[in-house]
Write a protein that holds these residues in place. Structure first.
Motif, mmCIF file in Angstrom:
data_model
loop_
_atom_site.group_PDB
_atom_site.id
_atom_site.type_symbol
_atom_site.label_atom_id
_atom_site.label_comp_id
_atom_site.label_asym_id
_atom_site.label_seq_id
_atom_site.Cartn_x
_atom_site.Cartn_y
_atom_site.Cartn_z
ATOM 1 N N ALA A 256 3.042 16.820 -11.113
ATOM 2 C CA ALA A 256 2.029 17.571 -11.877
ATOM 3 C C ALA A 256 2.110 19.058 -11.513
ATOM 4 O O ALA A 256 2.006 19.923 -12.385
ATOM 5 C CB ALA A 256 0.636 17.025 -11.568
ATOM 6 N N ARG A 257 2.312 19.324 -10.240
ATOM 7 C CA ARG A 257 2.383 20.711 -9.772
ATOM 8 C C ARG A 257 3.613 21.436 -10.334
ATOM 9 O O ARG A 257 3.512 22.525 -10.880
ATOM 10 C CB ARG A 257 2.417 20.722 -8.240
ATOM 11 C CG ARG A 257 2.563 22.090 -7.639
ATOM 12 C CD ARG A 257 1.237 22.838 -7.698
ATOM 13 N NE ARG A 257 1.330 24.116 -7.053
ATOM 14 C CZ ARG A 257 1.432 25.269 -7.695
ATOM 15 N NH1 ARG A 257 1.463 25.290 -9.013
ATOM 16 N NH2 ARG A 257 1.478 26.405 -7.044
ATOM 17 N N GLY B 176 3.563 21.894 -14.148
ATOM 18 C CA GLY B 176 2.616 22.933 -14.536
ATOM 19 C C GLY B 176 3.208 24.314 -14.396
ATOM 20 O O GLY B 176 2.895 25.219 -15.163
ATOM 21 N N ARG B 177 4.122 24.474 -13.414
ATOM 22 C CA ARG B 177 4.700 25.792 -13.173
ATOM 23 C C ARG B 177 5.707 26.168 -14.255
ATOM 24 O O ARG B 177 5.844 27.323 -14.620
ATOM 25 C CB ARG B 177 5.370 25.810 -11.805
ATOM 26 C CG ARG B 177 5.737 27.196 -11.334
ATOM 27 C CD ARG B 177 6.475 27.132 -10.030
ATOM 28 N NE ARG B 177 5.636 26.607 -8.954
ATOM 29 C CZ ARG B 177 6.127 26.111 -7.822
ATOM 30 N NH1 ARG B 177 7.417 26.046 -7.637
ATOM 31 N NH2 ARG B 177 5.335 25.692 -6.888
ATOM 32 N N ALA C 10 1.326 8.151 -5.672
ATOM 33 C CA ALA C 10 0.297 9.193 -5.733
ATOM 34 C C ALA C 10 0.881 10.549 -5.340
ATOM 35 O O ALA C 10 0.682 11.551 -6.037
ATOM 36 C CB ALA C 10 -0.873 8.835 -4.816
ATOM 37 N N LEU C 11 1.632 10.583 -4.234
ATOM 38 C CA LEU C 11 2.185 11.861 -3.773
ATOM 39 C C LEU C 11 3.226 12.390 -4.753
ATOM 40 O O LEU C 11 3.257 13.587 -5.059
ATOM 41 C CB LEU C 11 2.784 11.702 -2.372
ATOM 42 C CG LEU C 11 1.759 11.511 -1.247
ATOM 43 C CD1 LEU C 11 2.432 11.438 0.101
ATOM 44 C CD2 LEU C 11 0.723 12.631 -1.251
ATOM 45 N N LEU D 107 1.458 13.762 -7.840
ATOM 46 C CA LEU D 107 0.839 15.061 -7.562
ATOM 47 C C LEU D 107 1.892 16.167 -7.541
ATOM 48 O O LEU D 107 1.701 17.243 -8.116
ATOM 49 C CB LEU D 107 0.100 15.022 -6.225
ATOM 50 C CG LEU D 107 -1.276 14.362 -6.242
ATOM 51 C CD1 LEU D 107 -1.804 14.183 -4.836
ATOM 52 C CD2 LEU D 107 -2.237 15.199 -7.066
ATOM 53 N N VAL E 182 0.815 -1.217 0.000
ATOM 54 C CA VAL E 182 0.000 0.000 0.000
ATOM 55 C C VAL E 182 0.850 1.268 0.000
ATOM 56 O O VAL E 182 0.486 2.249 -0.644
ATOM 57 C CB VAL E 182 -1.048 0.025 1.143
ATOM 58 C CG1 VAL E 182 -2.324 -0.605 0.676
ATOM 59 C CG2 VAL E 182 -0.552 -0.643 2.377
ATOM 60 N N VAL E 183 1.984 1.243 0.698
ATOM 61 C CA VAL E 183 2.831 2.440 0.691
ATOM 62 C C VAL E 183 3.517 2.581 -0.665
ATOM 63 O O VAL E 183 3.453 3.630 -1.309
ATOM 64 C CB VAL E 183 3.871 2.395 1.830
ATOM 65 C CG1 VAL E 183 4.889 3.500 1.662
ATOM 66 C CG2 VAL E 183 3.190 2.524 3.172
ATOM 67 N N VAL F 80 0.580 2.704 -3.651
ATOM 68 C CA VAL F 80 -0.448 3.752 -3.696
ATOM 69 C C VAL F 80 0.083 5.090 -3.170
ATOM 70 O O VAL F 80 0.154 6.077 -3.905
ATOM 71 C CB VAL F 80 -1.695 3.341 -2.879
ATOM 72 C CG1 VAL F 80 -2.736 4.431 -2.962
ATOM 73 C CG2 VAL F 80 -2.247 2.024 -3.373
ATOM 74 N N ALA F 81 0.481 5.112 -1.897
ATOM 75 C CA ALA F 81 0.791 6.382 -1.249
ATOM 76 C C ALA F 81 1.966 7.099 -1.921
ATOM 77 O O ALA F 81 1.853 8.268 -2.306
ATOM 78 C CB ALA F 81 1.098 6.147 0.231
#
Lengths: 79, 240
Positions: A72-73, A76-77, A65-66, A69, A57-58, A61-62
């Protein structure tokens, strides 16, 4: 069972090197996730199902996912 | 540092590191054969005195519960740090229009089905840690998987409604405080902090092992809510 662990450990070494050798960040996350899944298989083979569950799970998924994200941030900048 | 200097430094330190590593590995016990005295002791004591069938949970949430408490506090502090940092940055920037991308129907349907299953599995893992492999941490992160799926299907705004930040924050604190409160129960019962003060119950039943399932559940709450808070802060960063 020793052959299974040998194969798994060799695969883990290969994927670990693969994570370092991958340069494109998004691909790197995928290789890292595969690396995590192999690690959890090895934990399971070594008789530690609790740790294997946590790693699934770590690592599956975790962490991706982090990282995704955050990627993506930052991407985008720059655009 | 130029590439040449880095190469020279590497050529000096890599063999030294390899030699030390080889030396250390040569001194290890043979692979997978050694059972330490600690392992045999725990294996005989835990099922007898705590009526617990998962020895790992017995070590993590009872015998060495103090270590787990330390880990909980590390997680709590790191989540608080990240949230503080991200909110500080968010406050300084003007909000702009949302640029989240809507998921396709197939992704939504798949994620919805798996969200339900992941929540059920997470609660099961956190509640059955003393009986079968699993426990609070595993259950907590499995529950988080549900929230990640929900986020993928529904986007940030709907996730805020599904798991409002204030509720998630309250859950995280309740988990961390719950662990401490159960630990203090040991002191009130007249023994040490984190002493297993509840009756051990019947071996293999859900209410066995005294405080272990309670601590496990508190840890699950703290982990799930802590990671959920991280996820929602990261997602909100993306929205601007």
């Amino acid at each position: 069972m020793i052959w299974l662990q040998t194969v798994l450990l060799l695969l883990i070494a290969a994927f670990g090197a693969g994570v370092v050798a991958t340069h494109e960040s998004r691909n790197q996350v995928l290789v890292l996730t595969a690396f995590g899944m192999l690690l959890s298989l090895e934990f399971f083979a070594a008789g530690a199902p609790d740790v294997a569950l946590a790693e699934i799970v770590v690592g599956g998924v975790a962490l991706p996912a982090l990282i995704m994200l955050a990627l993506a941030r930052t991407e985008g900048r720059h655009r | 540092m130029s590439r040449r200097v880095r190469l020279i430094v590497m050529l000096i330190f890599a063999p030294a590191f390899a030699a030390l590593l080889g030396w250390a590995v040569a001194g290890l016990e043979p692979f997978g054969t050694t059972v330490t005295a600690y392992a045999t002791t725990v294996e005989s004591v835990a099922p007898r005195e705590q009526q617990i069938s998962n020895i790992v949970a017995s070590v993590v949430y009872d015998i060495r519960a103090f270590d787990s408490l330390g880990e909980e506090m590390i997680l709590f502090a790191s989540v608080s740090g990240v949230v503080l940092l991200l909110r500080e940055r968010r406050g300084k920037r003007a909000h702009s229009a949302s640029r989240s991308i809507e998921a396709t129907d197939l992704v939504r349907l798949t994620a919805l089905v798996w969200t339900v299953l992941a929540v059920a599995y997470g609660v099961f893992l956190a509640g059955n840690g003393h009986l079968s492999p699993g426990g609070g941490f595993q259950g907590g992160v499995a529950t988080l998987a549900a929230l990640v799926l929900f986020y993928l299907a529904a986007g940030t705004r709907r996730m805020q409604r599904f798991a409002p930040t204030t509720a998630v924050e309250a859950l995280e604190s309740a988990g961390a405080l719950g662990f401490l409160a159960i630990g203090c129960g040991g002191v009130i019962a007249g023994s040490a902090f984190l002493f297993n003060w509840l009756p051990a119950g019947k071996f293999g039943s859900l209410d066995s092992a005294g405080v272990v399932p309670l601590i496990s559940f508190a840890v699950g709450m703290e982990v799930a809510a802590g990671f959920a808070l991280l996820l929602s802060e990261f997602a909100q960063q993306l929205e601007q």
